[in-house]
Design a protein around this motif. Structure first.
Motif: not given
Length: 264
Positions: A248-249, A251-253, A255-256
């Motif tokens: 998740l980390v 993937a979140w980075r 997307l950012r």
């Protein structure tokens, strides 16, 4: 805009973390299955040992031959058909299990395979085996029923049961495992579909001991520690949770980086 090599590294990291999650969850579920199996075995043992004692005859119904049930049998030993089961250690000492059929009904040739006890292995192959007690009179023995002879891992090069018993070349064949079907084919006996692990010695109870070594009858039991498997399962699920959080980390980075406006 993210550079191509950064995107590939991100996708690779997500893929590997996803694989880790799947593998860890699978291993956790496998440990839970092992725990459930051990719980089922424990319940089976308790059910069998709490059953009333069974006296085995040639006409005993197969459905009454519950594993771990206390049982007795009366018959005559066929010592010439004895087989030694190899690699059966006792308190770290190498030795054999002595397996001998007891004929329950000579007319129908019906017998029960009895695990008579543990025999120590000589210190060297040149030394003869201790003499196994061989009473000839009809006897009654007590024991505990097993579904089969407990198996060990067997290599293809392990010694095989002779096609016909008794074998003139080997008075007491030594094998790693012993199946009832193969043993029946070799001996010509009709075996009831269970094995009796002997727990008493009728000769001692009668105040005398037959010639030969005293066989030990402390039979091993399957491992029933389900809590250990549950602990391992919790560890694997913990690893899976850590890998999922890392996924998740990443993937979140990613997307950012995709949403970050391009500056000139």
């Amino acid at each position: 805009m993210a550079r191509p090599h950064t995107i590939y590294r991100t996708l690779l990291a997500l893929f590997l973390l996803g694989v880790v999650v799947i593998v860890c969850v699978s291993l956790g579920n496998w440990q839970l299955d092992r725990a459930a199996q051990r719980i089922a075995i424990k319940q089976e043992i308790e059910t069998g040992r709490n059953s009333p004692p069974l006296h085995i005859t040639a006409s005993t119904p197969p459905q009454t031959l519950t594993p771990w049930r206390p049982a007795s049998a009366e018959g005559v030993w066929r010592h010439e058909l004895t087989v030694l089961l190899e690699n059966r250690n006792y308190q770290g000492r190498p030795g054999y299990w002595v397996a001998t059929p007891m004929v329950l009904d000579p007319a129908s040739n019906t017998a029960v395979l009895v695990l008579r006890g543990w025999l120590p292995r000589p210190a060297s192959m040149e030394q003869p085996l201790p003499a196994i007690p061989a009473p000839n009179a009809r006897q009654t023995i007590n024991g505990e029923l097993l579904a089969r002879v407990p198996r060990l891992f067997e290599l293809s090069s392990a010694a095989q049961l002779p096609e016909t018993l008794p074998d003139p070349a080997h008075a007491q064949p030594r094998v790693q495992n012993l199946g009832l079907d193969a043993y029946a084919a070799a001996t010509g006996l009709k075996f009831i579909p269970a094995v009796l692990a002997q727990t008493d010695d009728p000769t001692q109870a009668q105040g005398h001991v037959e010639a030969g070594v005293q066989l030990l009858r402390e039979w091993p039991e399957p491992s029933l520690d389900a809590d250990k498997n549950k602990g391992y399962a919790l560890q694997w699920f913990g690893f899976a949770a850590i890998a999922a959080i890392a996924w998740l980390v990443v993937a979140w980075r990613a997307l950012r980086r995709q949403r970050k406006p391009e500056t000139f």
